[in-house]
Scaffold this motif. Structure first.
Motif, PDB file in Angstrom:
ATOM      1  N   ASP A 173     -13.916 -49.104 -25.522  1.00  0.00           N
ATOM      2  CA  ASP A 173     -13.733 -50.330 -26.284  1.00  0.00           C
ATOM      3  C   ASP A 173     -13.713 -51.489 -25.298  1.00  0.00           C
ATOM      4  O   ASP A 173     -12.814 -51.601 -24.461  1.00  0.00           O
ATOM      5  N   GLU A 196     -18.348 -41.989 -21.131  1.00  0.00           N
ATOM      6  CA  GLU A 196     -17.310 -42.136 -22.146  1.00  0.00           C
ATOM      7  C   GLU A 196     -17.500 -43.453 -22.903  1.00  0.00           C
ATOM      8  O   GLU A 196     -17.815 -44.480 -22.306  1.00  0.00           O
ATOM      9  N   ARG A 197     -17.277 -43.395 -24.227  1.00  0.00           N
ATOM     10  CA  ARG A 197     -17.340 -44.608 -25.035  1.00  0.00           C
ATOM     11  C   ARG A 197     -16.064 -45.419 -24.817  1.00  0.00           C
ATOM     12  O   ARG A 197     -14.951 -44.895 -24.930  1.00  0.00           O
ATOM     13  N   ARG A 255     -29.299 -46.691 -29.386  1.00  0.00           N
ATOM     14  CA  ARG A 255     -28.645 -45.796 -28.438  1.00  0.00           C
ATOM     15  C   ARG A 255     -29.058 -46.144 -27.013  1.00  0.00           C
ATOM     16  O   ARG A 255     -30.142 -46.671 -26.777  1.00  0.00           O
ATOM     17  N   ASP A 256     -28.188 -45.816 -26.073  1.00  0.00           N
ATOM     18  CA  ASP A 256     -28.494 -46.075 -24.671  1.00  0.00           C
ATOM     19  C   ASP A 256     -29.767 -45.351 -24.254  1.00  0.00           C
ATOM     20  O   ASP A 256     -30.110 -44.287 -24.809  1.00  0.00           O
ATOM     21  N   ARG A 275     -18.401 -51.403 -28.485  1.00  0.00           N
ATOM     22  CA  ARG A 275     -18.124 -50.310 -27.561  1.00  0.00           C
ATOM     23  C   ARG A 275     -19.337 -50.093 -26.664  1.00  0.00           C
ATOM     24  O   ARG A 275     -20.477 -50.338 -27.063  1.00  0.00           O
ATOM     25  N   MET A 276     -19.072 -49.620 -25.456  1.00  0.00           N
ATOM     26  CA  MET A 276     -20.134 -49.372 -24.492  1.00  0.00           C
ATOM     27  C   MET A 276     -19.816 -48.086 -23.743  1.00  0.00           C
ATOM     28  O   MET A 276     -18.640 -47.740 -23.550  1.00  0.00           O
ATOM     29  N   THR A 277     -20.834 -47.363 -23.315  1.00  0.00           N
ATOM     30  CA  THR A 277     -20.636 -46.111 -22.600  1.00  0.00           C
ATOM     31  C   THR A 277     -20.527 -46.375 -21.106  1.00  0.00           C
ATOM     32  O   THR A 277     -21.421 -46.989 -20.507  1.00  0.00           O
TER      33      THR A 277
END
Length: 422
Positions: free
Chosen positions: A377, A374-375, A419-420, A368-370
């Motif tokens: 898929d 928003e996260r 985390r980002d 998953r990526m933001t």
């Protein structure tokens, strides 16, 4: 015929890769997205009009006033008010039939050719399994196939399906919960010169934009017949960072290897590998294609490059580094004993020695990526990181799968990042 290329958007879903460049200038193989679109249109387009907005000066500098011999003019869409509004900016220049193509997609040249050959107003569609996220096209009743909305007919060369006489458009419904067909609007069109009257009459949509789908409805109401051209070739809408990897993988499928640069006698090149003039592949390196080493780049010694990978101009891949299925952009340096997998690394990034990218979750679920807070898929089982321009990692940094770094972010030596960092 004119080619009106839409290249005004900010590309916010692609951040941080678009924080310092317009999205159409993102690289795919040895070209930008925009150059790939222009190349696809060249067989049928005599003159281009590029609609710019965000960082338009960078586009003008990159493309110039001619592209492969075809004149190029620029118009600005200062206010991003939709696709119809963007095309309308070309009114003072275009006085003949014209195509409309987005400047941030990957397509085959058969798509603009088929639209041009439709001889009039036309829309391109493609069949998709789940059309609910697209504009969905319905065919005029007497054209619809018996199976409920696909287009019958054989396939011509280059990926365009259908017969010489194309079916015609009945309507377009945006993102319907219950799609009437599985024909998705590709977002590429052919118009006649008088379409500017309909463009000027196009009203504001519920989203607050002036959209080409509304323009088509106006043309239909005025009695214009709109051909529906089905396209089953390559079509990738590159909107999010990992989709740049997908675009690169698709384009490199057609790569034909060549060596114009310097390759050490004991280096190994397997499969389709391009080493451009001015690039250097040093001793002990193994490259398994498809892969491109751009001009001025240096790989090795004893490095391993594999998968669909592009090493950008003047990039440096150090001793015992492994790079797999990644896009490494210009002037980036990946220090010795590092690993980069399934990642997008922007310009002028510096990896401290021993930096390792994780590209797989322990539970084997998609990464998953933001995106825009928003996260999401990504649908990719293997996906590493996206690092913005000028990022610097300390030695022995560990970066977790799906992590995104903004422009000029840094890590401390030995840090593990889960985390980002923006």
């Amino acid at each position: 015929m004119y080619g009106v290329v839409l290249a005004a958007g900010r590309g916010t879903r692609m951040r941080p890769l678009t924080d310092r460049r317009p999205k159409p200038l993102l690289p795919v193989d040895d070209r930008s997205l925009l150059e790939g679109v222009l190349d696809a249109c060249l067989p049928v387009v005599d003159e281009f009009v590029i609609v710019t907005g965000y960082r338009g000066d960078a586009i003008e500098e990159a493309i110039g006033d001619r592209y492969a011999g075809a004149p190029v003019e620029y118009v600005e869409q200062a206010d991003p008010a939709g696709t119809a509004h963007a095309v309308l900016q070309a009114k003072g220049i275009v006085d003949d039939d014209f195509l409309v193509v987005n400047g941030d997609v990957v397509i085959d040249e058969s798509l603009p050719r088929s639209l041009a050959e439709a001889d009039g107003t036309a829309i391109a569609v493609t069949e998709v399994e789940d059309p609910r996220s697209y504009g969905v096209v319905s065919l005029a009743t007497d054209d619809a196939a018996a199976d409920g909305g696909t287009i019958d007919g054989g396939t011509t060369d280059g990926g365009v399906s259908g017969t010489t006489e194309h079916p015609t458009l009945e309507t377009i419904v945006e993102k319907p919960a219950d799609p009437p067909t599985n024909l998705a609007n590709v977002g590429c069109y052919a118009f006649e010169a008088d379409a500017f009257d309909a463009l000027e009459a196009t009203g504001e949509s519920e989203r607050g934009e002036y959209e080409l789908t509304e323009t088509l409805e106006i043309l239909l109401a005025d009695g214009t017949e709109i051909a529906v051209v089905e396209y089953d070739g390559r079509w990738l809408d590159v909107g999010r960072p990992w989709e740049l990897l997908e675009a690169t993988e698709a384009v490199l499928d057609d790569l034909e290897g060549r060596v114009d640069g310097e390759v050490a006698a004991d280096a190994t090149l397997e499969g389709e590998v391009v080493v451009e003039s001015g690039a250097r592949v040093r001793s002990g390196v193994t490259i398994e294609g498809p892969a491109i080493v751009r001009s001025g780049a240096e790989v090795g010694p004893n490095a391993y490059v594999r998968g669909s990978t592009v090493i950008g101009p003047d990039a440096r891949i150090g001793h015992a580094v492994e790079v797999k299925n990644s896009v490494v952009m210009a002037e980036t340096a990946i220090g010795h004993l590092s690993y980069v997998g399934d990642s997008v690394i922007d310009r002028q990034v510096n990896f401290g020695a021993g930096t390792v990218v994780a590209n797989l979750r322990h539970d084997d679920e998609p990464v998953r990526m933001t995106v825009k807070g928003e996260r999401v898929d990504t649908g990719r089982r293997k996906l590493g990181v996206v690092l913005g321009e000028g990022v610097k990692t300390g030695i022995d940094t560990n970066l977790n799968a799906g992590v995104v770094f903004g422009v000029e972010e840094t890590t401390a030596p030995g840090e593990t990042v889960t985390r980002d960092r923006r």
